[in-house]
Design a protein around this motif. Structure first.
Motif, short mmCIF file in Angstrom:
data_model
loop_
_atom_site.label_atom_id
_atom_site.label_comp_id
_atom_site.label_asym_id
_atom_site.label_seq_id
_atom_site.Cartn_x
_atom_site.Cartn_y
_atom_site.Cartn_z
N HIS A 159 4.59 -41.76 32.14
CA HIS A 159 6.07 -42.50 31.10
C HIS A 159 6.76 -41.56 30.42
O HIS A 159 8.31 -42.43 30.73
N SER A 160 6.62 -40.49 30.34
CA SER A 160 7.88 -40.16 29.95
C SER A 160 7.17 -38.63 29.60
O SER A 160 6.17 -37.64 29.38
N VAL A 161 8.16 -37.57 28.69
CA VAL A 161 7.93 -36.03 28.89
C VAL A 161 8.99 -35.41 27.56
O VAL A 161 10.32 -36.45 28.30
N LEU A 162 8.73 -34.37 27.20
CA LEU A 162 8.66 -33.72 25.85
C LEU A 162 8.53 -32.91 26.03
O LEU A 162 8.48 -31.79 26.49
N PHE A 163 10.18 -32.22 26.69
CA PHE A 163 10.96 -30.58 26.46
C PHE A 163 11.37 -30.01 25.08
O PHE A 163 11.18 -30.50 24.31
N LYS A 164 10.80 -28.38 24.88
CA LYS A 164 11.65 -27.38 24.44
C LYS A 164 12.01 -26.41 24.93
O LYS A 164 12.12 -25.75 25.72
N LYS A 165 13.33 -25.80 23.63
CA LYS A 165 14.27 -24.38 23.97
C LYS A 165 14.46 -24.70 22.76
O LYS A 165 15.71 -25.16 22.08
N ASN A 166 15.07 -23.09 22.61
CA ASN A 166 15.47 -22.26 21.23
C ASN A 166 16.41 -21.24 21.98
O ASN A 166 16.04 -20.67 23.41
N ALA A 167 17.64 -21.57 21.66
CA ALA A 167 18.88 -20.40 21.83
C ALA A 167 19.37 -20.25 20.88
O ALA A 167 19.73 -20.18 19.42
N VAL A 168 20.47 -18.82 21.42
CA VAL A 168 21.70 -17.94 20.30
C VAL A 168 22.61 -17.96 21.17
O VAL A 168 22.62 -17.38 22.04
N LYS A 184 13.39 -35.56 25.45
CA LYS A 184 12.18 -36.21 25.98
C LYS A 184 13.43 -37.19 26.62
O LYS A 184 14.52 -37.85 26.71
N VAL A 185 12.49 -37.33 28.09
CA VAL A 185 12.94 -38.52 29.35
C VAL A 185 12.27 -39.35 29.44
O VAL A 185 10.58 -38.85 29.41
N SER A 186 12.43 -40.79 28.75
CA SER A 186 11.41 -41.56 28.76
C SER A 186 11.58 -42.93 30.01
O SER A 186 12.83 -42.99 30.28
N MET A 187 11.41 -43.46 30.80
CA MET A 187 11.33 -44.29 32.08
C MET A 187 11.60 -46.23 30.67
O MET A 187 10.39 -45.68 29.75
N LEU A 188 12.26 -46.50 31.59
CA LEU A 188 12.06 -48.42 30.18
C LEU A 188 11.75 -49.35 31.36
O LEU A 188 12.06 -49.33 32.15
N TYR A 210 15.75 -45.15 32.86
CA TYR A 210 15.08 -44.01 32.58
C TYR A 210 15.94 -43.83 30.97
O TYR A 210 17.69 -44.34 31.06
N GLU A 211 15.58 -42.90 29.64
CA GLU A 211 16.66 -42.48 28.93
C GLU A 211 16.47 -41.30 27.74
O GLU A 211 15.27 -40.70 28.80
N SER A 212 17.33 -40.62 28.03
CA SER A 212 17.03 -38.36 27.73
C SER A 212 17.24 -38.68 26.39
O SER A 212 18.56 -39.81 25.91
N GLU A 213 17.18 -38.47 25.25
CA GLU A 213 16.98 -38.57 23.88
C GLU A 213 16.68 -36.81 23.78
O GLU A 213 15.87 -35.70 23.77
#
Length: 410
Positions: A159-168, A184-188, A210-213
């Motif tokens: 139902h959901s997936v969490l991503f991460k990334k660093n940026a400069v 984080k993308v989650s189905m509602l 769905y929502e993205s946080e």
């Protein structure tokens, strides 16, 4: 007699197996046909699988409510459906660009209903123009971290997936910005939709939501007002239509007239832009390049679009701070860089040379900007809802959420 009976039983069993095989072949053919029919979720799923690893999310309470997310495209939601593989695919996808396997200069518009970007695009705090450069198309460059670089999958389930990334990044004023991105993308579920939108009945309606946080964490020096910051900017790209209209409701608490910017690309003809009572309507046919923006004091935390041909009502809902600072994105130096838009909507169209990126249209939300100290966070939530079904039922939902009846749409 026994021999005849045995033969009869064998004959009936064979016939039954043949019938089952025929049914299985028919079901398989149906799935294959779905992947061949452009405009369906099955077609887009099959296409994307050929080019990228995809993550398919499913709603907790409805197996037909699905979304496709791609880590290589910055964890964006490429498309969704309320009716399984045979159902309508709601997101716009750039088949030509994805199929080419190439990266383009300036921007890679892969498409997608919910993509992560950073504000501001223009101005002295822009991260799209290098220090000292003029604000023109030749110098405009979307940062790779929100354009061409993949995001890391931290965790995922059905139902959901969490991503991460660093940026400069360095902004147009020369300020170095170091930060982390968590997305984080989650189905509602239908109960989530009912609670979040205060709508009690979905009779004769198919739903996906769905929502993205999206969270920024400052990893570097403190952000200061005079040297700049970045905000979260979420953009959704959808398929246009001759009878598709963007609906941007506005609040009248501050003024009877909305704090509206409608000249991003020059004036918009009156037949394409209409203001009635408490909503702005923009034609979303993908045939005339135009963009609008509502300042936070006029915006409401919802906006949407209606496709009268397919009877699809799309709603976005987002975090809104009516008294907050929002970064301005127009391509110029700003006297008031923190007086930008909370909501934007865009209709694609041909450029002066006749070329066109789409066609598509966009519903966009911005976060307010926070002057983060080291390790402080800024979070922006953006939700997308699609309702498909009978016009009468959609009309009730539109009135409750947007304050606009479908029959009132120009």
């Amino acid at each position: 007699m026994l021999k005849i009976t045995s033969n009869l039983v064998l004959f009936m069993a064979a016939a039954l197996l043949a019938g089952c095989a025929k049914k299985t072949d028919s079901d398989q053919s149906k799935v294959e046909n779905t992947t061949e029919k452009k405009g369906t979720f099955g077609y887009d799923l099959a296409f994307l699988k050929k080019h990228k690893e995809v993550i398919v999310l499913t709603a907790p309470d409805d197996e037909k409510s699905k979304a496709i997310v791609v880590a290589d495209y910055q964890g964006r939601v490429m498309t969704s459906t309320a009716d399984g593989e045979a159902g309508n695919s709601y997101g716009w996808i750039n088949y030509e660009l994805i199929g080419s396997g190439e990266n383009k200069p300036h921007i890679n518009a892969f498409g997608g209903e919910d993509r992560f970007w950073l504000s501001p695009e223009g101005g002295q705090f822009s991260v799209y123009f290098k220090r000292g450069q003029k604000f023109d198309f030749e110098n405009w460059q979307t940062p790779a971290v929100i354009d061409s670089e993949p995001y890391e999958v931290v965790s995922s389930d059905q139902h959901s997936v969490l991503f991460k990334k660093n940026a400069v990044l360095e902004n147009h004023s020369g300020t170095r910005l170091e930060f982390g991105i968590d997305r984080k993308v989650s189905m509602l579920s239908k109960s989530d939709v009912s609670r979040l939108l205060s709508v009690s009945s979905f009779e004769n309606i198919k739903i996906t939501a769905y929502e993205s946080e999206n969270t920024l964490t400052n990893h570097g020096a403190d952000w200061k007002k005079e040297t700049g910051a970045v905000g979260v900017w979420i953009l959704g790209m959808f398929t246009p239509g001759e009878k598709t209209t963007i609906i941007a409701p506005f609040s009248k608490e501050q003024s009877e007239k909305p704090a509206l910017t409608d000249n991003y690309f020059g004036s918009i003809p009156a037949e394409r832009l209409t203001i009635r009572d408490s909503a702005v309507f923009l034609k979303a046919d993908g045939k005339f390049r135009s963009k609008i923006g509502l300042a936070p004091q006029s915006a409401r935390p919802v906006a949407g679009s209606y496709d009268a041909e397919k009877q699809i009502l799309t709603i976005i809902q987002y975090d809104l701070d009516t008294k907050g600072d929002y970064l301005k994105s127009t391509w110029e130096l700003h006297k008031e860089p923190y007086k930008g838009d909370a909501l934007n909507a865009y209709n694609d169209g041909p450029l002066d040379d006749g070329s066109q990126m789409g066609p598509f249209y966009e519903l966009e939300s911005n976060s307010s900007v926070k002057l983060l100290k080291k390790n402080e966070k800024l979070t922006h939530v953006h939700r997308t809802y699609h309702f498909e079904g009978e016009k009468g039922s959609l009309n009730n939902i539109a009135k409750q959420i947007l304050g606009v009846a479908i029959d009132q749409i120009p």
